[in-house]
Write an enzyme that holds these catalytic residues in place. Structure first.
Site, PDB file in Angstrom:
ATOM      1  N   ASN A 185       0.816  -1.278  -0.095  1.00 58.36           N
ATOM      2  CA  ASN A 185       0.057  -0.068   0.029  1.00 58.36           C
ATOM      3  C   ASN A 185       0.894   1.104  -0.058  1.00 58.36           C
ATOM      4  O   ASN A 185       2.178   1.303  -0.025  1.00 58.36           O
ATOM      5  CB  ASN A 185      -0.986  -0.132   1.124  1.00 58.36           C
ATOM      6  CG  ASN A 185      -0.165   0.098   2.357  1.00 58.36           C
ATOM      7  OD1 ASN A 185       0.541   0.689   2.667  1.00 58.36           O
ATOM      8  ND2 ASN A 185      -0.349  -1.282   3.091  1.00 58.36           N
ATOM      9  N   ASP A 254      -4.346  -6.267   5.166  1.00 60.43           N
ATOM     10  CA  ASP A 254      -5.511  -6.968   5.801  1.00 60.43           C
ATOM     11  C   ASP A 254      -5.271  -8.331   5.242  1.00 60.43           C
ATOM     12  O   ASP A 254      -5.618  -9.669   5.852  1.00 60.43           O
ATOM     13  CB  ASP A 254      -6.620  -6.514   5.399  1.00 60.43           C
ATOM     14  CG  ASP A 254      -6.908  -5.235   6.495  1.00 60.43           C
ATOM     15  OD1 ASP A 254      -6.096  -5.238   7.396  1.00 60.43           O
ATOM     16  OD2 ASP A 254      -7.681  -4.252   5.891  1.00 60.43           O
ATOM     17  N   LYS A 264       8.975 -17.334 -10.693  1.00 59.17           N
ATOM     18  CA  LYS A 264       8.177 -16.172 -11.260  1.00 59.17           C
ATOM     19  C   LYS A 264       6.943 -16.515 -12.166  1.00 59.17           C
ATOM     20  O   LYS A 264       7.153 -17.503 -13.037  1.00 59.17           O
ATOM     21  CB  LYS A 264       9.335 -15.238 -12.230  1.00 59.17           C
ATOM     22  CG  LYS A 264       8.430 -14.109 -12.851  1.00 59.17           C
ATOM     23  CD  LYS A 264       9.578 -13.243 -13.678  1.00 59.17           C
ATOM     24  CE  LYS A 264       8.783 -12.045 -14.321  1.00 59.17           C
ATOM     25  NZ  LYS A 264       9.313 -11.906 -15.416  1.00 59.17           N
ATOM     26  N   PRO A 280      -3.139 -11.883  10.536  1.00 59.44           N
ATOM     27  CA  PRO A 280      -3.776 -11.637  11.890  1.00 59.44           C
ATOM     28  C   PRO A 280      -4.069 -10.073  12.042  1.00 59.44           C
ATOM     29  O   PRO A 280      -3.278  -9.291  11.455  1.00 59.44           O
ATOM     30  CB  PRO A 280      -3.129 -12.246  12.857  1.00 59.44           C
ATOM     31  CG  PRO A 280      -1.752 -12.501  11.618  1.00 59.44           C
ATOM     32  CD  PRO A 280      -2.127 -12.479  10.261  1.00 59.44           C
ATOM     33  N   ASP A 281      -4.971  -9.469  12.928  1.00 60.64           N
ATOM     34  CA  ASP A 281      -4.955  -8.193  13.457  1.00 60.64           C
ATOM     35  C   ASP A 281      -3.999  -8.005  14.560  1.00 60.64           C
ATOM     36  O   ASP A 281      -4.170  -8.366  15.613  1.00 60.64           O
ATOM     37  CB  ASP A 281      -6.260  -7.752  13.774  1.00 60.64           C
ATOM     38  CG  ASP A 281      -6.424  -6.421  13.653  1.00 60.64           C
ATOM     39  OD1 ASP A 281      -5.710  -5.781  14.502  1.00 60.64           O
ATOM     40  OD2 ASP A 281      -7.260  -5.875  13.225  1.00 60.64           O
ATOM     41  N   ILE A 282      -2.800  -7.464  14.246  1.00 65.87           N
ATOM     42  CA  ILE A 282      -1.791  -7.342  15.069  1.00 65.87           C
ATOM     43  C   ILE A 282      -2.199  -6.333  16.297  1.00 65.87           C
ATOM     44  O   ILE A 282      -2.109  -6.750  17.596  1.00 65.87           O
ATOM     45  CB  ILE A 282      -0.589  -6.261  14.375  1.00 65.87           C
ATOM     46  CG1 ILE A 282      -0.146  -7.348  13.214  1.00 65.87           C
ATOM     47  CG2 ILE A 282       0.638  -6.224  15.400  1.00 65.87           C
ATOM     48  CD1 ILE A 282       0.937  -6.517  12.321  1.00 65.87           C
ATOM     49  N   PHE A 298      -4.049   3.589  14.605  1.00 71.52           N
ATOM     50  CA  PHE A 298      -4.570   4.594  13.495  1.00 71.52           C
ATOM     51  C   PHE A 298      -5.761   4.139  12.489  1.00 71.52           C
ATOM     52  O   PHE A 298      -5.787   3.108  12.582  1.00 71.52           O
ATOM     53  CB  PHE A 298      -3.176   4.751  12.717  1.00 71.52           C
ATOM     54  CG  PHE A 298      -2.285   6.030  13.243  1.00 71.52           C
ATOM     55  CD1 PHE A 298      -2.305   7.045  12.835  1.00 71.52           C
ATOM     56  CD2 PHE A 298      -1.443   5.569  14.414  1.00 71.52           C
ATOM     57  CE1 PHE A 298      -1.502   7.971  13.417  1.00 71.52           C
ATOM     58  CE2 PHE A 298      -0.621   6.633  14.968  1.00 71.52           C
ATOM     59  CZ  PHE A 298      -0.581   8.087  14.218  1.00 71.52           C
ATOM     60  N   LYS A 312     -13.556   1.297  15.294  1.00 74.73           N
ATOM     61  CA  LYS A 312     -12.167   0.333  15.654  1.00 74.73           C
ATOM     62  C   LYS A 312     -11.823   0.371  16.776  1.00 74.73           C
ATOM     63  O   LYS A 312     -11.290  -0.565  17.577  1.00 74.73           O
ATOM     64  CB  LYS A 312     -11.444   0.972  14.479  1.00 74.73           C
ATOM     65  CG  LYS A 312     -11.470   0.407  12.949  1.00 74.73           C
ATOM     66  CD  LYS A 312     -10.576   1.037  12.174  1.00 74.73           C
ATOM     67  CE  LYS A 312     -10.915   0.911  10.846  1.00 74.73           C
ATOM     68  NZ  LYS A 312     -10.374   1.207   9.508  1.00 74.73           N
TER      69      LYS A 312
HETATM   70  N1  CTP Z   1      -3.847  -3.091  12.123  1.00 74.28           N
HETATM   71  C1  CTP Z   1      -3.328  -4.100  12.530  1.00 74.28           C
HETATM   72  N2  CTP Z   1      -3.066  -5.100  11.878  1.00 74.28           N
HETATM   73  C2  CTP Z   1      -4.031  -5.460  10.745  1.00 74.28           C
HETATM   74  C3  CTP Z   1      -4.738  -4.373  10.265  1.00 74.28           C
HETATM   75  C4  CTP Z   1      -4.622  -3.137  10.985  1.00 74.28           C
HETATM   76  O1  CTP Z   1      -2.601  -3.973  13.464  1.00 74.28           O
HETATM   77  N3  CTP Z   1      -3.928  -6.664  10.165  1.00 74.28           N
HETATM   78  C5  CTP Z   1      -4.031  -1.891  12.781  1.00 74.28           C
HETATM   79  C6  CTP Z   1      -3.212  -0.573  11.962  1.00 74.28           C
HETATM   80  O2  CTP Z   1      -1.896  -0.622  12.396  1.00 74.28           O
HETATM   81  C7  CTP Z   1      -4.132   0.570  12.636  1.00 74.28           C
HETATM   82  C8  CTP Z   1      -5.320   0.070  12.899  1.00 74.28           C
HETATM   83  O3  CTP Z   1      -5.262  -1.390  12.989  1.00 74.28           O
HETATM   84  O4  CTP Z   1      -3.556   0.761  13.866  1.00 74.28           O
HETATM   85  C9  CTP Z   1      -6.457   0.427  11.983  1.00 74.28           C
HETATM   86  O5  CTP Z   1      -5.963  -0.017  10.748  1.00 74.28           O
HETATM   87  P1  CTP Z   1      -6.933   0.176   9.427  1.00 74.28           P
HETATM   88  O6  CTP Z   1      -6.350  -0.398   8.137  1.00 74.28           O
HETATM   89  O7  CTP Z   1      -7.560   1.510   9.235  1.00 74.28           O
HETATM   90  O8  CTP Z   1      -8.229  -0.922   9.881  1.00 74.28           O
HETATM   91  P2  CTP Z   1      -8.659  -2.267   9.407  1.00 74.28           P
HETATM   92  O9  CTP Z   1      -9.133  -2.905  10.786  1.00 74.28           O
HETATM   93  O10 CTP Z   1      -7.866  -2.908   8.616  1.00 74.28           O
HETATM   94  O11 CTP Z   1      -9.893  -1.989   8.750  1.00 74.28           O
HETATM   95  P3  CTP Z   1     -10.309  -1.373   7.335  1.00 74.28           P
HETATM   96  O12 CTP Z   1      -9.016  -1.843   6.436  1.00 74.28           O
HETATM   97  O13 CTP Z   1     -11.692  -2.228   6.999  1.00 74.28           O
HETATM   98  O14 CTP Z   1     -10.647  -0.058   7.362  1.00 74.28           O
END
Ligand code: CTP
Length: 380
Positions: A185, A254, A264, A280-282, A298, A312
């Site tokens: 990204n 995500d 390749k 995983p959501d860290i 953030f 969130k």
């Molecule tokens: N974050 C994380 N791990 C992930 C995705 C997000 O730790 N796999 C954390 C980011 O570092 C940030 C917060 O979650 O502090 C919100 O990230 P954001 O991308 O805005 O939210 P998402 O939960 O990914 O939701 P969406 O993409 O649907 O807006």
């Protein structure tokens, strides 16, 4: 005055007799929203706030512009007007932004006074060099207001986070498809790196877990380079076990490709779609740790910022979330400046558009306040 107010600070103005010759006190009264103080012995003003009360009220005393005369008075402890008396009574940090003719600045007696004031702990911002009001060139111009504000905030931070361990994740993650391609990204890492630098300045022990960015790691911290979300997850969780604060400034992908192709991928193959699986959501995992550090997230949004951010905050069990618009003309991912809307359970604050270093310092103030509320003994 206007810049400090815009950044959410409460400002009281003291004007000397000479200052009143240049600007009408009413101007500063209107801008600050408070009566201007100018007399040492003024029954009306003393009632509102005495000079001792004023000295105790302030977190910092900024004298801008500071004339050669004021520096001389301060260096010798003279207290014949409100401002010089306030300086003597002040126990908070004192910052001066000198402004005078270049020859007056260079004069040995002024330089002696400056040395004395340095020894007494007075902090200096400027002066800058350039064209002067009197038509001469040289060192003595007052530093630009925007620069005074930036340095003023940066100078306040030392010690604010001493003894505190802060883990910060920054930048994007890269999710490989094959040995040469990846999904990523637009995150530049600038906000996370500015936060890391500001946390070091605040005296914190800092661990910066960074995805791939074009920035040099700030000095004075532990730096861990990662590439994928899974690597960021492992490094972050390991370092957060004994952390006081976690700031998730990284733009974590995500999803990752379900299979990483070992060679390749060729265009004459028949791959028309990529299967993805969820990372995983860290930050949610950090917020689930016991003991839980203060967790700050953030939220980068293109629409409905407040609702998404508040959702969130709650869904991930965060202590604070800093939301910003992305995909707009100004601010956001690749820009050097940004504005933040900060939410926490039961409160919020807007941090106006400014450079990411100033913004990082302002956000760390809020974080330090929350940390202090959470753990008043350790951080008192
Ligand atoms: N974050 C994380 N791990 C992930 C995705 C997000 O730790 N796999 C954390 C980011 O570092 C940030 C917060 O979650 O502090 C919100 O990230 P954001 O991308 O805005 O939210 P998402 O939960 O990914 O939701 P969406 O993409 O649907 O807006």
């Amino acid at each position: 005055m206007r810049l400090l107010r815009k950044q959410g600070h409460d400002v009281r103005v003291v004007m000397t007799a000479a200052a009143c010759e240049f600007v009408a006190p009413l101007t500063f009264q209107a801008l600050s929203g408070h009566a201007v103080h100018s007399e040492l012995l003024d029954a009306g003003q003393e009632q509102a706030m005495s000079h001792i009360h004023l000295a105790r009220w302030a977190d910092v005393l900024l004298i801008a512009p500071a004339t050669a005369d004021m520096l001389a008075k301060m260096a010798h402890g003279l207290a014949d007007d409100l401002l010089s008396t306030l300086y003597l009574a002040a126990e908070c940090p004192v910052v001066v932004a000198p402004a005078m003719n270049q020859a007056m600045w260079a004069k040995a007696v002024t330089q002696d006074n400056i040395r004395r004031l340095h020894q007494h702990g007075v902090r200096f911002i400027g002066p800058a060099a350039g064209a002067q009001a009197c038509g001469e060139q040289g060192l003595g111009r007052m530093e630009e207001p925007v620069e005074i504000c930036r340095l003023l905030l940066a100078q306040q931070i030392p010690g604010m986070l001493s003894g505190v361990k802060v883990v910060i994740s920054a930048g994007p993650t890269r999710e490989p498809l094959d040995p040469v391609r990846y999904i990523t990204n637009r995150s530049s890492g600038k906000m996370g790196y500015a936060l890391a630098q500001a946390a070091v300045a605040g005296g914190a022990e800092v661990v910066l877990v960074s995805g791939p960015v074009n920035l040099s790691p700030p000095v004075g911290l532990a730096f861990i380079q990662v590439e994928t979300a899974l690597q960021m997850y492992d490094a972050t969780l390991t370092h957060c076990r004994d952390a006081d604060v976690y700031i998730g400034a990284a733009a974590v992908a995500d999803y990752r490709p379900q299979h990483i192709v070992a060679h390749k991928i060729k265009k004459d193959g028949d791959i028309a779609s990529i299967l993805l699986e969820k990372n995983p959501d860290i930050i949610a995992a950090v917020a689930g740790l016991q003991p839980k550090p203060l967790v700050v997230g953030f939220a980068a949004e293109t629409d409905d910022l407040e609702n998404y951010a508040k959702h969130k905050l709650q869904a991930k069990n965060l202590d604070m979330i800093a939301a910003n618009w992305v995909g707009k003309a100004e601010g956001g991912f690749e820009s050097d400046s940004n504005a933040l809307q900060v939410f926490w359970p039961g409160g919020q604050q807007t941090l106006a558009m400014t450079d990411k270093h100033t913004l990082a310092t302002q956000l760390l103030y809020l974080i330090a306040e929350k940390l202090h509320e959470k753990n008043p003994v350790k951080n008192s």
